[in-house]
Write an enzyme that holds these catalytic residues in place. Structure first.
Site, PDB file in Angstrom:
ATOM      1  N   ASP A   1      20.016   5.295  -1.093  1.00 22.27           N
ATOM      2  CA  ASP A   1      20.101   4.307  -0.023  1.00 22.27           C
ATOM      3  C   ASP A   1      21.445   4.475   0.677  1.00 22.27           C
ATOM      4  O   ASP A   1      22.487   4.158   0.105  1.00 22.27           O
ATOM      5  CB  ASP A   1      19.980   2.887  -0.571  1.00 22.27           C
ATOM      6  CG  ASP A   1      19.780   1.844   0.529  1.00 22.27           C
ATOM      7  OD1 ASP A   1      20.301   2.059   1.640  1.00 22.27           O
ATOM      8  OD2 ASP A   1      19.106   0.825   0.275  1.00 22.27           O
TER       9      ASP A   1
ATOM     10  N   ARG B   1       6.077   0.240   3.951  1.00 24.24           N
ATOM     11  CA  ARG B   1       5.543   0.306   5.308  1.00 24.24           C
ATOM     12  C   ARG B   1       4.792   1.622   5.474  1.00 24.24           C
ATOM     13  O   ARG B   1       5.261   2.677   5.017  1.00 24.24           O
ATOM     14  CB  ARG B   1       6.663   0.222   6.358  1.00 24.24           C
ATOM     15  CG  ARG B   1       7.238  -1.173   6.542  1.00 24.24           C
ATOM     16  CD  ARG B   1       6.226  -2.100   7.205  1.00 24.24           C
ATOM     17  NE  ARG B   1       6.703  -3.477   7.307  1.00 24.24           N
ATOM     18  CZ  ARG B   1       6.464  -4.422   6.413  1.00 24.24           C
ATOM     19  NH1 ARG B   1       5.774  -4.136   5.324  1.00 24.24           N
ATOM     20  NH2 ARG B   1       6.896  -5.649   6.605  1.00 24.24           N
TER      21      ARG B   1
ATOM     22  N   GLU C   1      -9.244   7.801   7.090  1.00 32.42           N
ATOM     23  CA  GLU C   1      -9.448   9.127   6.520  1.00 32.42           C
ATOM     24  C   GLU C   1      -9.014   9.230   5.054  1.00 32.42           C
ATOM     25  O   GLU C   1      -9.376  10.168   4.351  1.00 32.42           O
ATOM     26  CB  GLU C   1      -8.729  10.201   7.346  1.00 32.42           C
ATOM     27  CG  GLU C   1      -7.235  10.008   7.487  1.00 32.42           C
ATOM     28  CD  GLU C   1      -6.845   9.244   8.727  1.00 32.42           C
ATOM     29  OE1 GLU C   1      -7.633   8.377   9.159  1.00 32.42           O
ATOM     30  OE2 GLU C   1      -5.743   9.511   9.258  1.00 32.42           O
TER      31      GLU C   1
ATOM     32  N   HIS D   1      -3.012  -3.941   1.565  1.00 37.49           N
ATOM     33  CA  HIS D   1      -1.757  -4.638   1.860  1.00 37.49           C
ATOM     34  C   HIS D   1      -1.601  -5.876   0.980  1.00 37.49           C
ATOM     35  O   HIS D   1      -1.416  -7.000   1.458  1.00 37.49           O
ATOM     36  CB  HIS D   1      -1.695  -5.028   3.342  1.00 37.49           C
ATOM     37  CG  HIS D   1      -0.296  -5.274   3.827  1.00 37.49           C
ATOM     38  ND1 HIS D   1       0.005  -5.580   5.125  1.00 37.49           N
ATOM     39  CD2 HIS D   1       0.898  -5.267   3.174  1.00 37.49           C
ATOM     40  CE1 HIS D   1       1.309  -5.740   5.265  1.00 37.49           C
ATOM     41  NE2 HIS D   1       1.879  -5.550   4.084  1.00 37.49           N
TER      42      HIS D   1
ATOM     43  N   GLY E   1       0.889  -6.289  -1.253  1.00 35.95           N
ATOM     44  CA  GLY E   1       2.247  -6.390  -1.773  1.00 35.95           C
ATOM     45  C   GLY E   1       2.776  -7.796  -1.936  1.00 35.95           C
ATOM     46  O   GLY E   1       3.298  -8.164  -2.995  1.00 35.95           O
TER      47      GLY E   1
END
Length: 385
Positions: free
Chosen positions: A166, A230, A259, A271, A273
């Site tokens: 990071d 993301r 796909e 999604h 999370g």
């Protein structure tokens, strides 16, 4: 009364933190004072002039037109850390799903329904779903914010070796990381040595496609990749090619494309999370508090576009706030003084090219605000109190 537009289903427990005598929440306001949003896209939304603030009930904010908001003098907030534990837990689940071929095994078992001698068939077929343990393996973590730190420390607790990257690692995050974790300044080291790679970075021009053709090329053969941050952080074409070729054994994602849905080795989740009641409540509570502080007091907490300034107004003076393009705080103080108002009790800061000024004085009037508004570079002015 302030009107708050909710663009998604927002936790009622969180919304109850609004003072009911001051705020009304609805999903149908056309001229709201504030907006709370989760995943709904505001990128093409017509932003009413009435909006003072937008709060994203979550960490990522790429569904909000931040630059446009700044130009219109709208403060944008996010809620970092509020959903961190939920995403951490799903990431750990993803680690196991990638290793043990659990999802494929479940679907295979379902297909045995109605057949004879199921027990024998299960014993014979189970070897097709064998996978390694995570104990002793190396996990590479890209992004060491609130979620990345939690994932890293949890992985150490599960017996994994962890290497993190990071470039904007905060002192607070560094202090909370387990001392056994290796921090690298070279992202390529993550791909070269990790058996598993998980991304927890914000989506920016610099991080878009950080897991892509070039980085996967130097990764270990059979690497397993997880993305619960993301979708754009992973190049879809590159990861699909890597899974099909065997370069990548498994890819677990919370952001599947059409796909990906029928490709063996890709674990697609819808999604999930932050989809826990605890996370949704935490995010809503934080968003409500941020909006209330800003609208009622002019304090900026966890903004993604304005400088963060919180200032006590112990004497209950009137407060003037100004959002600016560039640092024109001295011009603002001079203009205020010329109207006969003291600018001594003040605070100012700038973030990139956007400034924010607070001035407290009992003599502040709308004429004071008008004098400030006429200054070149001032985007928006408010008088509170």
């Amino acid at each position: 009364m302030y009107n708050v537009l909710t663009l998604n289903k927002i936790s009622q427990t969180g919304l109850k933190n609004f003072d009911a005598s001051k705020y009304t929440c609805s999903d149908s306001f056309t001229d709201p004072d504030a907006v709370i949003v989760r995943s709904a896209s505001m990128l093409d939304m017509e932003l009413p002039e009435s909006i003072l603030a937008i709060a994203r009930a979550g960490a990522g904010y790429n569904n909000i037109p931040v630059d446009k908001c700044t130009e219109k003098g709208i403060c944008v907030f996010n809620t970092p850390g509020a959903n961190a534990n939920a995403v951490k837990e799903l990431t750990l689940c993803g680690l196991l799903l990638c290793s043990r071929r659990i999802a494929s095994a479940i679907e295979w078992c379902k297909g045995l329904k109605g057949e004879d001698e199921i027990s024998k068939k299960i014993e014979k077929g189970k070897s097709n779903f064998a996978g390694p343990e995570i104990l002793g393996k190396t996990l590479g973590v890209i992004g060491l914010g609130a979620i990345g730190v939690k994932v890293s420390n949890a992985a150490v607790g599960l017996g994994m070796n962890v290497i993190g990257y990071d470039p904007f690692l905060s002192d607070k995050a560094a202090e909370t990381l387990d001392k056994s974790i290796t921090i690298t300044s070279k992202p390529e080291q993550i791909f070269e040595c990790a058996d598993y790679i998980t991304v927890h970075a914000p989506l920016t021009d610099d991080t878009k496609g950080i897991v892509g053709k070039d980085t996967l090329a130097v990764a270990k053969d059979g690497v397993r990749v997880l993305n619960f941050a993301r979708g754009g952080l992973v190049d879809n074409d590159a990861i699909i090619e890597a899974v099909k070729s065997g370069k990548c054994t498994a890819y677990a994602t919370d952001f599947p494309t059409e796909e990906m849905l029928d490709i063996d080795g890709i674990i697609a989740l819808p999604h999930l999370g932050a989809s826990t009641p605890e996370s949704e409540e935490n995010c809503a509570v934080m968003a409500v508090n941020q909006i209330s502080e800003y609208i009622e007091k002019g304090n900026v907490i966890n903004s993604v576009n304005l400088p963060c300034i919180s200032k006590e107004n112990a004497d209950g003076k009137k407060r003037l706030t100004a959002i600016t393009n560039g640092d024109v705080s001295e011009e603002i103080f001079d203009a205020i003084t010329k109207t006969g108002v003291s600018a001594e009790d003040s605070a100012a800061s700038i973030r990139k090219d956007t400034g924010y000024v607070i001035v407290d004085d009992e003599g502040i009037t709308e004429d004071t605000a008008a004098a400030v508004k006429n200054i070149s570079g001032v985007i928006a002015v408010r008088v509170i109190g």
